[in-house]
Design an enzyme around this catalytic site. Structure first.
Site, PDB file in Angstrom:
ATOM      1  N   THR A  59       2.898   4.867  -2.431  1.00 44.93           N
ATOM      2  CA  THR A  59       3.188   5.150  -0.765  1.00 44.93           C
ATOM      3  C   THR A  59       4.171   5.811  -0.465  1.00 44.93           C
ATOM      4  O   THR A  59       4.025   7.383  -1.592  1.00 44.93           O
ATOM      5  CB  THR A  59       4.124   3.948  -0.875  1.00 44.93           C
ATOM      6  N   ALA A  70       6.069  -2.257   3.536  1.00 42.64           N
ATOM      7  CA  ALA A  70       6.392  -2.064   1.673  1.00 42.64           C
ATOM      8  C   ALA A  70       6.790  -2.326   1.343  1.00 42.64           C
ATOM      9  O   ALA A  70       8.164  -2.287   1.383  1.00 42.64           O
ATOM     10  CB  ALA A  70       5.299  -0.851   1.204  1.00 42.64           C
ATOM     11  N   GLY A  99      13.196  -1.745  -3.540  1.00 38.21           N
ATOM     12  CA  GLY A  99      13.337  -2.237  -2.020  1.00 38.21           C
ATOM     13  C   GLY A  99      12.095  -2.179  -0.823  1.00 38.21           C
ATOM     14  O   GLY A  99      11.206  -2.490  -1.291  1.00 38.21           O
ATOM     15  N   CYS A 143      -0.639   1.857  -1.626  1.00 38.36           N
ATOM     16  CA  CYS A 143      -0.471   0.705  -2.471  1.00 38.36           C
ATOM     17  C   CYS A 143      -1.896   0.004  -3.574  1.00 38.36           C
ATOM     18  O   CYS A 143      -1.788  -0.756  -4.327  1.00 38.36           O
ATOM     19  CB  CYS A 143      -0.275  -0.915  -1.835  1.00 38.36           C
TER      20      CYS A 143
END
Length: 262
Positions: A73, A181, A194, A212
């Site tokens: 990401t 995300a 997180g 992702c």
């Protein structure tokens, strides 16, 4: 160091990762309570443990490999990143922890007027697109869904085929698009890493990777969905409030283990 337009200081990813480890160790030792770091990063690509080489930038742009779950990401200006560091009962129920984070982010988006939900089999928070059969031909070139190579070719690479397939243009194609995300790690019963919530970033950063690892959907932001400017400074206290509400209301339980009968 750098600062966003609303005065939020950008934090280097490596510095934040080091701070996570420090706080994680302190939480494991019960020296501090559950803690959540909320911040905004300098631009950086990070790759979770399941990232395939084919999902990284084609031009060799540096990527930081990290020990969280999930795939590749981007983090950067205009995106609010949260690192909840929480001690959970063992055996740890990772799915329940992810669902709590999703709940807080869904509530946050709703407060700003953006309806979001979960997508089965895909973590994170999503703005749902139209059903495939109801989507019009692409506004970015008249693409017919019957000819969409993503529906027929598992190896299709949107990075090599221009804006018509770019993740940042998923809203124009009326496809599912991710606004937040989630990728976590649990070590010694304490969570790390997180979520990232796209507030008003330049989503073109996502077009250089397979975000992702998902090729048939895209990304969006609160600003994109609302059609107006929204700042990280506005969103931060709302996320903080909903995180606190969700985490304090929850009673984390150990994951149930099925035992074979004798």
């Amino acid at each position: 160091m750098g600062f966003g337009a609303d005065g939020v200081e950008y934090v280097d990813y490596q510095a934040a990762w080091d701070e996570q480890r420090r706080v994680h160790a302190a939480r494991f030792a019960d020296e501090i309570p559950d803690t959540c770091l909320l911040l905004e990063h300098h631009p950086v690509y990070t790759a979770g443990r399941r990232t395939d080489p084919s999902e990284r930038p084609l031009d060799g742009t540096p990527v930081i490999d990290v020990d969280r779950g999930g795939k590749i990401t981007w983090h950067g200006p205009g995106q609010l990143v949260g690192y909840p560091i929480q001690k959970l009962p063992r055996p740890v129920d990772v799915v329940a922890h992810v669902r709590r984070l999703e709940d807080a982010l869904i509530r946050t988006c709703a407060e700003f007027g953006v309806e979001t939900s979960r997508v089965e089999g895909r973590s994170g928070v999503w703005v749902l697109g139209d059903p495939v059969e109801q989507r019009p031909a692409s506004a970015l070139g008249g693409l017919s869904l019957d000819l969409d190579p993503r529906l027929h070719d598992d190896e299709f690479d949107p990075r090599m085929n221009g804006p018509e397939y770019a993740p940042s243009n998923a809203g124009q194609r009326r496809e599912d698009r991710k606004v937040a995300a989630i990728g976590i790690r649990v070590a010694k019963g304490v969570t790390m890493h997180g979520f990232s919530l796209n507030v008003n970033p330049d989503n073109v950063w996502f077009d250089r990777i397979i975000p992702c690892g998902i090729r048939d959907a895209g990304v969006t932001s609160l600003a994109n969905e609302l059609g107006r400017e929204v700042t990280v400074g506005e969103v931060l206290p709302v996320v903080e409030r909903h995180l606190r509400e969700v985490m304090e209301a929850a009673e984390p339980r150990a994951r149930e283990i099925e035992r074979a009968s004798a």
